[in-house]
Design a protein around this motif. Structure first.
Motif, PDB file in Angstrom:
ATOM      1  N   ALA A  28       0.822  -1.205   0.000  1.00 14.87           N
ATOM      2  CA  ALA A  28       0.000   0.000   0.000  1.00 14.87           C
ATOM      3  C   ALA A  28       0.857   1.257   0.000  1.00 14.87           C
ATOM      4  N   ASP A  29       2.117   1.155   0.441  1.00 12.96           N
ATOM      5  CA  ASP A  29       3.024   2.291   0.463  1.00 12.96           C
ATOM      6  C   ASP A  29       3.697   2.518  -0.883  1.00 12.96           C
ATOM      7  N   ARG A  30       3.399   1.682  -1.876  1.00 13.78           N
ATOM      8  CA  ARG A  30       3.961   1.804  -3.221  1.00 13.78           C
ATOM      9  C   ARG A  30       2.828   2.134  -4.187  1.00 13.78           C
ATOM     10  N   GLY A  31       3.159   2.872  -5.218  1.00 11.81           N
ATOM     11  CA  GLY A  31       2.194   3.198  -6.259  1.00 11.81           C
ATOM     12  C   GLY A  31       2.771   2.846  -7.609  1.00 11.81           C
ATOM     13  N   THR A  32       1.894   2.595  -8.557  1.00 11.49           N
ATOM     14  CA  THR A  32       2.304   2.315  -9.925  1.00 11.49           C
ATOM     15  C   THR A  32       1.408   3.110 -10.854  1.00 11.49           C
ATOM     16  N   THR A  33       1.997   3.704 -11.861  1.00  7.70           N
ATOM     17  CA  THR A  33       1.243   4.368 -12.903  1.00  7.70           C
ATOM     18  C   THR A  33       1.810   3.909 -14.230  1.00  7.70           C
ATOM     19  N   LYS A  34       0.937   3.704 -15.218  1.00  2.00           N
ATOM     20  CA  LYS A  34       1.449   3.298 -16.523  1.00  2.00           C
ATOM     21  C   LYS A  34       0.544   3.818 -17.624  1.00  2.00           C
ATOM     22  N   VAL A  35       1.122   3.921 -18.805  1.00  2.00           N
ATOM     23  CA  VAL A  35       0.403   4.389 -19.975  1.00  2.00           C
ATOM     24  C   VAL A  35       0.986   3.655 -21.178  1.00  2.00           C
ATOM     25  N   THR A  36       0.151   3.439 -22.182  1.00  3.30           N
ATOM     26  CA  THR A  36       0.626   2.863 -23.436  1.00  3.30           C
ATOM     27  C   THR A  36       0.598   3.955 -24.483  1.00  3.30           C
ATOM     28  N   LEU A  37       1.757   4.249 -25.040  1.00  2.00           N
ATOM     29  CA  LEU A  37       1.897   5.268 -26.082  1.00  2.00           C
ATOM     30  C   LEU A  37       2.658   4.653 -27.251  1.00  2.00           C
ATOM     31  N   ALA A  38       2.259   4.982 -28.463  1.00  2.00           N
ATOM     32  CA  ALA A  38       2.900   4.438 -29.666  1.00  2.00           C
ATOM     33  C   ALA A  38       2.967   2.905 -29.584  1.00  2.00           C
ATOM     34  N   GLY A  39       1.949   2.290 -28.919  1.00  2.33           N
ATOM     35  CA  GLY A  39       1.880   0.840 -28.795  1.00  2.33           C
ATOM     36  C   GLY A  39       2.844   0.238 -27.790  1.00  2.33           C
ATOM     37  N   LYS A  40       3.503   1.079 -26.990  1.00  2.41           N
ATOM     38  CA  LYS A  40       4.497   0.579 -26.030  1.00  2.41           C
ATOM     39  C   LYS A  40       4.175   1.069 -24.618  1.00  2.41           C
ATOM     40  N   THR A  41       4.461   0.225 -23.627  1.00  5.01           N
ATOM     41  CA  THR A  41       4.130   0.534 -22.241  1.00  5.01           C
ATOM     42  C   THR A  41       5.247   1.313 -21.543  1.00  5.01           C
TER      43      THR A  41
END
Length: 173
Positions: A28-41
């Motif tokens: 819970a003390d860690r966070g993750t954010t991600k996005v896929t752009l140009a087909g890549k993560t």
């Protein structure tokens, strides 16, 4: 012998009942954010401290390099080549830092070393840096938050904590 066996079983049962709870608290003390752009993560993993009455962004003196979170340093993993204001980051894993240049000027630093704990910034391993736009938030954010967003090949990174937002845009290839 039977008494020792019973004590051992009780101890194992106790540890197994506590282990998932402590693992969940650490996660819970860690966070993750991600996005896929140009087909890549593109993904960022970071620690999520809370303010608890502090104003950390204004407490930092100019010249301060900050790990952007807590405990293990903030890690960027990208499958795309990222470009932002003269900075090029090739696919791979990196550590992110922010440097306070002046009262309202910050820079995002991308560093080749990974697996860093705390604030062990080694400037000789820097890939480079890019300016972060600093702006005031209307409502304070208690828990440190990093967000990746975008579409197509254009992306944005936002860092929010307290009444301050730091942001930059980038392209992905």
């Amino acid at each position: 012998m039977r008494k020792n066996h019973t004590i051992t079983l009780i101890l194992i049962a106790f540890l197994l009942s506590v282990w998932p709870a402590s693992s969940a608290a650490l996660a819970a003390d860690r966070g993750t954010t991600k996005v896929t752009l140009a087909g890549k993560t593109i993904k960022i993993d970071y620690g999520r401290p809370e303010l608890r009455g502090r104003d950390v962004m204004t407490m930092a003196a100019p010249g301060t390099v900050w790990r952007m979170g807590m405990d293990a340093a903030t890690q960027l993993e990208t499958a795309a080549t990222l470009k932002s204001d003269g900075l090029t980051v090739k696919p791979g894993k990196y550590t992110l830092f922010a440097k306070k240049v002046s009262a309202d000027e910050w820079r995002l630093i991308v560093n080749k070393k990974t697996g860093i704990w705390g604030t062990d910034h080694d400037a000789s391993a820097d890939v480079g840096s890019t300016p972060l736009k600093s702006s005031e938030l209307k409502n304070a954010v208690e828990t440190f938050t990093i967000t990746l967003s975008g579409s197509g090949s254009k992306g944005a990174l936002e860092i929010q904590w307290g009444t301050r937002k730091l942001s930059t845009t980038f392209t992905a290839e």
